[in-house]
Design an enzyme around this catalytic site. Structure first.
Site, mmCIF file in Angstrom:
data_model
loop_
_atom_site.group_PDB
_atom_site.id
_atom_site.type_symbol
_atom_site.label_atom_id
_atom_site.label_comp_id
_atom_site.label_asym_id
_atom_site.label_seq_id
_atom_site.Cartn_x
_atom_site.Cartn_y
_atom_site.Cartn_z
ATOM 1 N N ARG A 142 0.897 -1.153 0.000
ATOM 2 C CA ARG A 142 0.000 0.000 0.000
ATOM 3 C C ARG A 142 0.928 1.193 0.000
ATOM 4 O O ARG A 142 1.744 1.343 0.864
ATOM 5 C CB ARG A 142 -0.859 0.023 1.271
ATOM 6 C CG ARG A 142 -1.894 -1.046 1.283
ATOM 7 C CD ARG A 142 -2.498 -1.245 2.623
ATOM 8 N NE ARG A 142 -1.556 -1.902 3.492
ATOM 9 C CZ ARG A 142 -1.253 -1.479 4.717
ATOM 10 N NH1 ARG A 142 -1.815 -0.414 5.218
ATOM 11 N NH2 ARG A 142 -0.384 -2.134 5.439
ATOM 12 N N ARG A 181 -0.901 6.785 -1.903
ATOM 13 C CA ARG A 181 -1.597 7.369 -0.758
ATOM 14 C C ARG A 181 -1.071 8.733 -0.360
ATOM 15 O O ARG A 181 -1.763 9.503 0.280
ATOM 16 C CB ARG A 181 -1.455 6.444 0.450
ATOM 17 C CG ARG A 181 -2.220 5.166 0.291
ATOM 18 C CD ARG A 181 -2.298 4.448 1.583
ATOM 19 N NE ARG A 181 -0.984 4.025 2.036
ATOM 20 C CZ ARG A 181 -0.691 3.661 3.270
ATOM 21 N NH1 ARG A 181 -1.611 3.686 4.185
ATOM 22 N NH2 ARG A 181 0.508 3.270 3.580
ATOM 23 N N ARG A 191 -9.724 9.841 -6.013
ATOM 24 C CA ARG A 191 -10.471 8.933 -5.141
ATOM 25 C C ARG A 191 -11.639 9.611 -4.415
ATOM 26 O O ARG A 191 -12.427 8.930 -3.761
ATOM 27 C CB ARG A 191 -9.515 8.311 -4.109
ATOM 28 C CG ARG A 191 -8.692 7.116 -4.593
ATOM 29 C CD ARG A 191 -9.547 5.853 -4.737
ATOM 30 N NE ARG A 191 -10.468 5.691 -3.616
ATOM 31 C CZ ARG A 191 -10.125 5.291 -2.395
ATOM 32 N NH1 ARG A 191 -8.883 4.931 -2.141
ATOM 33 N NH2 ARG A 191 -11.007 5.209 -1.428
ATOM 34 N N ASP A 224 -6.320 -4.342 -4.165
ATOM 35 C CA ASP A 224 -6.076 -4.657 -2.758
ATOM 36 C C ASP A 224 -6.109 -6.165 -2.589
ATOM 37 O O ASP A 224 -6.761 -6.861 -3.374
ATOM 38 C CB ASP A 224 -7.120 -4.005 -1.837
ATOM 39 C CG ASP A 224 -6.656 -4.086 -0.377
ATOM 40 O OD1 ASP A 224 -5.863 -3.232 0.046
ATOM 41 O OD2 ASP A 224 -7.053 -5.040 0.324
ATOM 42 N N TYR A 274 -7.848 -11.576 8.091
ATOM 43 C CA TYR A 274 -8.960 -10.617 7.954
ATOM 44 C C TYR A 274 -10.311 -11.329 8.061
ATOM 45 O O TYR A 274 -11.246 -10.828 8.680
ATOM 46 C CB TYR A 274 -8.858 -9.855 6.629
ATOM 47 C CG TYR A 274 -7.713 -8.869 6.640
ATOM 48 C CD1 TYR A 274 -7.753 -7.756 7.473
ATOM 49 C CD2 TYR A 274 -6.590 -9.053 5.855
ATOM 50 C CE1 TYR A 274 -6.697 -6.853 7.517
ATOM 51 C CE2 TYR A 274 -5.531 -8.160 5.890
ATOM 52 C CZ TYR A 274 -5.593 -7.061 6.728
ATOM 53 O OH TYR A 274 -4.556 -6.182 6.779
HETATM 54 O O1 1CP Z 1 0.918 -3.170 2.917
HETATM 55 C C1 1CP Z 1 1.038 -4.381 2.901
HETATM 56 O O2 1CP Z 1 1.401 -5.064 3.877
HETATM 57 C C2 1CP Z 1 0.776 -5.075 1.599
HETATM 58 C C3 1CP Z 1 -0.332 -6.080 1.623
HETATM 59 C C4 1CP Z 1 -1.695 -5.457 1.849
HETATM 60 C C5 1CP Z 1 -2.471 -5.477 3.022
HETATM 61 C C6 1CP Z 1 -2.089 -6.048 4.362
HETATM 62 C C7 1CP Z 1 -2.442 -4.801 0.849
HETATM 63 C C8 1CP Z 1 -1.975 -4.618 -0.542
HETATM 64 N N1 1CP Z 1 -3.674 -4.493 1.382
HETATM 65 C C9 1CP Z 1 -3.725 -4.872 2.713
HETATM 66 C C10 1CP Z 1 -4.894 -4.725 3.605
HETATM 67 C C11 1CP Z 1 -5.272 -3.292 3.748
HETATM 68 N N2 1CP Z 1 -5.932 -2.570 2.785
HETATM 69 C C12 1CP Z 1 -4.960 -2.419 4.811
HETATM 70 C C13 1CP Z 1 -4.193 -2.810 6.089
HETATM 71 C C14 1CP Z 1 -5.045 -2.863 7.296
HETATM 72 C C15 1CP Z 1 -4.290 -3.487 8.489
HETATM 73 O O3 1CP Z 1 -3.449 -2.807 9.072
HETATM 74 O O4 1CP Z 1 -4.548 -4.681 8.776
HETATM 75 C C16 1CP Z 1 -5.465 -1.146 4.478
HETATM 76 C C17 1CP Z 1 -5.400 0.110 5.281
HETATM 77 C C18 1CP Z 1 -6.066 -1.265 3.192
HETATM 78 C C19 1CP Z 1 -6.694 -0.188 2.379
HETATM 79 C C20 1CP Z 1 -5.897 0.245 1.199
HETATM 80 N N3 1CP Z 1 -5.478 -0.595 0.186
HETATM 81 C C21 1CP Z 1 -5.485 1.565 0.892
HETATM 82 C C22 1CP Z 1 -5.761 2.798 1.736
HETATM 83 C C23 1CP Z 1 -7.206 3.130 1.780
HETATM 84 C C24 1CP Z 1 -7.698 4.125 0.768
HETATM 85 O O5 1CP Z 1 -8.943 4.276 0.749
HETATM 86 O O6 1CP Z 1 -6.947 4.805 0.079
HETATM 87 C C25 1CP Z 1 -4.833 1.519 -0.353
HETATM 88 C C26 1CP Z 1 -4.253 2.663 -1.134
HETATM 89 C C27 1CP Z 1 -4.805 0.140 -0.773
HETATM 90 C C28 1CP Z 1 -4.236 -0.377 -2.057
HETATM 91 C C29 1CP Z 1 -3.302 -1.508 -1.956
HETATM 92 N N4 1CP Z 1 -3.337 -2.508 -1.026
HETATM 93 C C30 1CP Z 1 -2.298 -3.381 -1.258
HETATM 94 C C31 1CP Z 1 -1.601 -2.943 -2.426
HETATM 95 C C32 1CP Z 1 -0.391 -3.615 -3.047
HETATM 96 C C33 1CP Z 1 -2.254 -1.792 -2.881
HETATM 97 C C34 1CP Z 1 -1.983 -1.057 -4.189
HETATM 98 C C35 1CP Z 1 -0.778 -0.201 -4.209
HETATM 99 C C36 1CP Z 1 -1.155 1.263 -4.057
HETATM 100 O O7 1CP Z 1 -1.354 1.719 -2.938
HETATM 101 O O8 1CP Z 1 -1.241 1.910 -5.085
#
Ligand code: 1CP
Length: 318
Positions: free
Chosen positions: A2, A6, A15, A51, A126
């Site tokens: 992630r 962001r 977004r 995600d 999860y």
């Molecule tokens: O960060 C990691 O460890 C990578 C694996 C992972 C995990 C654990 C991804 C990949 N998603 C998640 C779950 C998740 N999704 C969380 C973690 C919650 C926790 O602490 O247990 C969160 C906060 C999200 C939400 C999310 N996914 C966001 C932020 C929310 C938003 O509305 O903007 C974003 C930007 C993502 C995208 C995402 N998730 C994962 C990847 C590889 C990506 C894409 C890369 C990118 O951000 O462009």
């Protein structure tokens, strides 16, 4: 991870008013958000905007990503009957992701696109906990107390990960990353018994592209994570890359591992630490420079840009 997106104002703008999972199923938004960090930073590869829980949602599980929280599951999965009700993922259910990837491959014009999936343990956490967890206590209770149900659950999540990665590889991603972000909460003995066979099955199903295997706090697990069939092991900032190289053994490359908090320090400290990461990375069979986990949301995009340029300068010609 992630990531980069962001911390970018252009990300927050596109977004606005669109839910996280909704945006993952809109090819126009997936394309735009995947391209944003590539345009701004000139990184050497793009990571697909999606995600790890997206394929689980697309398959029909009632879950959402809540802003500021993360994935939240309406009905947690805790019994054999719950596991039996889990749907499988059909390729059409993620057709918008495939469409976005096909467009991105053209738009990226040679810059590799990395696809990804969540590993069975991290996805299971999860589903069993119902949301983000620090200690993964309910997940471990299921694993330790009802091994058959645990393996059934992990097996179904492996099937979803395989189906999701197959769609991505068929649509043209150049490499895949398996995120087992929370595997570091397990001992090596438990990882090997309860998790490794499932993650290995996922990695072996996509042996036609390079495979990156990442987790957080995995110092004790690095050798096992490599043995699951990874070409590259992602390492967080806690283990120096030269030490990690000797743990994963010969022929396995490393990805990492600048502390994401380092970019908040004055530039000289950032540069010194980045140089140290590059130096230690030379001990591995190959090295992909990256942060040790995701970009922190308040990171300054100008520092990230300077960091990318710095790594390019330091490695020019090598
Ligand atoms: O960060 C990691 O460890 C990578 C694996 C992972 C995990 C654990 C991804 C990949 N998603 C998640 C779950 C998740 N999704 C969380 C973690 C919650 C926790 O602490 O247990 C969160 C906060 C999200 C939400 C999310 N996914 C966001 C932020 C929310 C938003 O509305 O903007 C974003 C930007 C993502 C995208 C995402 N998730 C994962 C990847 C590889 C990506 C894409 C890369 C990118 O951000 O462009």
């Amino acid at each position: 991870m992630r990531q980069a997106g962001r911390s970018l104002p252009e990300y927050r703008k596109v977004r606005e008013g669109v839910g996280m999972l909704e945006s993952c199923l809109r090819p126009d938004l997936v394309t735009e958000i995947t391209m944003q960090p590539v345009r701004r930073y000139g990184v050497d590869a793009a990571i697909l905007f999606s995600d790890i829980v997206l394929p689980v949602k697309a398959a029909g599980v009632d879950l959402d990503i809540k802003a500021g929280v993360g994935p939240v599951v309406a009905e947690p999965v805790r019994s054999a009957a719950d596991v039996a009700r889990l749907p499988s993922l059909e390729p059409d259910q993620v057709a918008p992701v495939a469409e976005a990837i096909r467009g991105l491959v053209t738009e990226l014009a040679g810059t590799p696109l990395i696809g990804f999936a969540g590993a069975p343990f991290t996805l299971a956490s999860y589903l069993v906990e119902g949301g983000p967890s620090r200690d993964h206590a309910r997940t471990k209770a299921l694993m330790y107390g009802d091994e058959d149900t645990w393996h059934a659950l992990a097996g179904r999540l492996a099937d979803i990960a395989i189906a999701y990665l197959t769609v991505q590889v068929d649509a043209g991603v150049s490499a895949v990353q398996l995120f087992d972000s929370w595997a570091g909460s397990l001992s090596a003995v438990d990882y090997e018994r309860y998790v490794l066979p499932h993650s290995r099955r996922v990695l072996e199903s996509v042996s036609n592209v390079p495979r990156i295997h990442f987790g957080v706090d995995t110092a004790e697990l690095l050798a096992l994570m490599a043995s699951a069939g990874a070409d590259v092991v992602g390492v967080d900032w806690r283990v120096a890359l030269d030490a990690a190289a000797s743990r994963v053994g010969p022929g396995v490359a490393l990805q990492g591992n600048l502390d994401p908090a380092a970019v908040f320090a004055p530039w000289d400290a950032v540069a010194e630490r980045a140089r140290d990461v590059l130096r230690r990375g030379k001990a591995a069979a190959g090295h992909i420079f990256n942060l040790g986990h995701g970009v922190l949301p308040d990171s300054d995009p100008d520092v990230l840009k300077r960091l990318v340029d710095f790594v390019h300068e330091e490695t020019a010609g090598s």
